[in-house]
Structure formats: C-alpha cells, structure tokens
Enzyme design. Sequence first.
Site, PDB file in Angstrom:
ATOM      1  N   CYS A 101       0.820  -1.213   0.000  1.00 24.15           N
ATOM      2  CA  CYS A 101       0.000   0.000   0.000  1.00 24.15           C
ATOM      3  C   CYS A 101       0.853   1.262   0.000  1.00 24.15           C
ATOM      4  CB  CYS A 101      -0.976   0.038   1.159  1.00 24.15           C
ATOM      5  SG  CYS A 101      -2.123   1.435   1.013  1.00 24.15           S
ATOM      6  N   CYS A 108      -6.593   2.782  -2.773  1.00 23.21           N
ATOM      7  CA  CYS A 108      -5.886   3.228  -1.575  1.00 23.21           C
ATOM      8  C   CYS A 108      -6.724   4.295  -0.890  1.00 23.21           C
ATOM      9  CB  CYS A 108      -4.515   3.774  -1.938  1.00 23.21           C
ATOM     10  SG  CYS A 108      -3.521   4.195  -0.488  1.00 23.21           S
TER      11      CYS A 108
END
Length: 453
Positions: free
Chosen positions: A201, A381
């Site tokens: 991420c 995200c």
Amino acid sequence: MSSALITKSALTAATRFSVPLMRRGFASAAPPVTGTSRSHRIVVVGGGAAGLSISHQLLRTGKFSPQEIAVIDPAQYHHYQPGWTLVGGGLKDALSLRRDEASLMDPKLKFYNQAVSQLSPETDSVTLSNGDKIGYEHLIVVPGIEIAYDKIKGLPEALADPSAPVSTIYGAHTVSKVFPTIEKLKRGQAIFTQPAGVIKCAGAPQKVLWMALDHWKKAGLYNPSSPESGAIQIAFATALPVMFGVPKYAARLEELRKERGVEGLFGHDLVEVNGTKAVFAKGEDKVTRDFDLLHVVPKMGPYAFVKNSSVADAAGFVDVNQATTQHTKFKNVWSAGDASSLPTSKTAAAVTAQAPVLVENLLRTLEGKEAVQEYDGYTSCPLVTEYGKVMLAEFKYAGVPKETFGGLPVVGGALDQGTPRRAFYHLKKDFFPWVYFNAMVKGTWAGPKGWKF
C-alpha cells in the site's frame, strides 16, 4: 501490545514464511526431515488476503472435494493489515484486527501450518520446512512479501527500544508503538518516510502522517499556516519525486502538503537510523537530518523461497501474465497479490479484483480451455487525510483512475474522489474491516463488484 514488549527477536519473527516463529510451540532445534509426500489438485502457498480469498472462491464452486485444495502458511495469526494505519492513528486496537489463522479456514480445506522451503514447478511439488513434499496439479503462489527491517541500518534496534521515538505501522509487533510515540511528542521535528522499491500500500506511509498532523494540530502543537511558529515541525521524506504514484491524486496530495506546511523531502531514501539522526541517500549523496520522532516504512521484497525459484522474474516476483494471472512459463502456476509481478499497487483492494480472474481462468484451464478473463490492474488506496476524512484513490494499470463513485451527483455538482470525504472515512474505518473478515476471506466479496454468491 505494549511497546515494551517489542524485541529484536520479535521483529525477526514477523517474517512469516522464512522464519515461522510466530507459531506457538516452535522449538529452537531444526525440525526433522521426513520426506513424506502427499498430493492435492490445488496447492495454495499463503493464507493471507489473497490465499484465503482464492481458496474459498475455488471451494465455493462445488467442483472440489474435501482436501483437494490445500493451503500452506506458517502463521498462527491472520492480521487485517490495512487496519494497521488505523492502529497507528489511535483508532483501532491491533488485537481487534487479529484472528487465529486456522479459524478462518473452511474445514474442507487441508491446512498445512508450515513454512515453505522450496518451490519445484518442474516436478509439480512444494517442499515444506519439515522436509515434507506436497504435490499438485495447479499451484497458486500468494505468500505476500517480506518486511525487511534490517535493510535499514539501526532500524531493528530503534524499533525494539521502547524509549526510542522510532516506530512503524508495518508489523504486528511494531504497530502498537506508533500512536503512543505520536502522543508523547510535544516539541521538535517529526519525520515520516517512504522508501524506494515495492511496498505494501504505497499510500500508507502518509496516512499516518496526516493523522499525526491532525492530532498535533488539535492539541495546539502544530500550526499549518505557520509551521515554524508551532512546537512541532513535520517533514515527509520519500524516495519518490512526487507525493503519490498516480498523477490525479499526487496533485491533490501536493496541494494538501503545501496548505498544511509539511516539508517535502523528495528523492530521500532512508538508509540508517543512528540515535536521533536519520541518514538518507539522495542520489549519490548522503543527507543527515535530526529528528524527535521518526516513523519509518521499512524495505520490503519477495520471500527467498519465491525469489530463488524458477517461478520468479528478475526482480523476484512470481512472473505472471498481467491480464490472466497465469505464469508466463508454467501454465499450472498462478499468482496474485503482493508476491505477483502484476504491475499495480499492492493492496487488499487489488486482490478483490484479481482473485475472481485467477479463479475463473484456473477453472477454464482445468477444463482444457484457454485463460481469457482479464484483470485491468484495479487497485485502491483509501488515503486518510485527517480524522474523519478519506481521499478514496482508485485506479488501474498506468495510473488511470477507475473510480467507483466518481461522477455521482452530489450537492454542488459531481462527486470527485480526489476530494476527501467523511463517507469514505467510514468505509475505511468501519466497513472495510468488517467486510474483510465477514466476506472477503470467505470468498464472498469482490470489492467494487460487491458480494459473490
């Protein structure tokens, strides 16, 4: 977990596949080599987000008998890792995001609670750390990637020292140190880092930054309009030349950085922590900065048993077709998630889109058909920009936005996911953790496409 419980050995144990010490009952002596051989139609290496999603989606097709699908993972616990940013911001407790690994497995799956020592696609077999060999018709390699704390000099020692103002959200044994460190800081320089190379991420490094900034602002310790006049100053040191890898969201985040007075240290890659000094590589030079708080994102990369096998590409990731998720050489080998070579951001959201494609293509291959389903690189995200607001970044290959809610009518015009919103915050904080354990790992959640029945 108290930061006082963090030890250097605990950090080493956090690498699930190469050092399987997180399981209870592991002896210090090397396990015996037994050489036992068993076989399954499908062997899944990895019981994380990708492994459980794919295993249960396959099982739910009704095409497999009990024990025909095997899952291999050495971990005792399964962690909802996207929630570690929330722990770092003081919004969640790490233990609330943890489950026993075995409890998440359907009893029709065969679970090998072991580490993997070798992949042998030439002989359709996997060797476990105890010497057992497991044969397969199809292999799905989804172990995730390894957090390599020791790739930054002095970092393991700093993380293990409860008095050191150094922390990271990346790790079950380290994340609980983050928010107490933020609360403790009353004055001085705070630095948040993002390294060169692949990480889990790519937005997470600055999520914790924005929450810390908001915490200090509300405490009267940070003045966004005049940072030098406040008690705390903040810098974001990233190896990237921009705030984020997708142009649309990078531009919005750069606006936030400037509005909030955060110093941008672009092209800075942390290489050493020495007391309260952070040493960065900047091109051919070394730059040293003093700090009073340092949040570090460690280096990450593929596990050795993947990197050293013939399924890996030059970078060590499982070499798969970026559309079908099928291996480029071994047609009975598949991969998704962090361990794969799929050129997109490595997130749980990406897995929700990759898993159905992999499952459908594998089933077609079992029927003697070509793999035709295609993955477009979708990933997401949810960038926490302050307490109560999230910028929901969604995009596909080449950084092209692919937004679920973008363009929907709202007061004042059309919804723009580049604008932080409270609704997206509750998706990140409340809905996503719930749907992960109640649907995704059970094979019944496909992200933006909703539930699978």
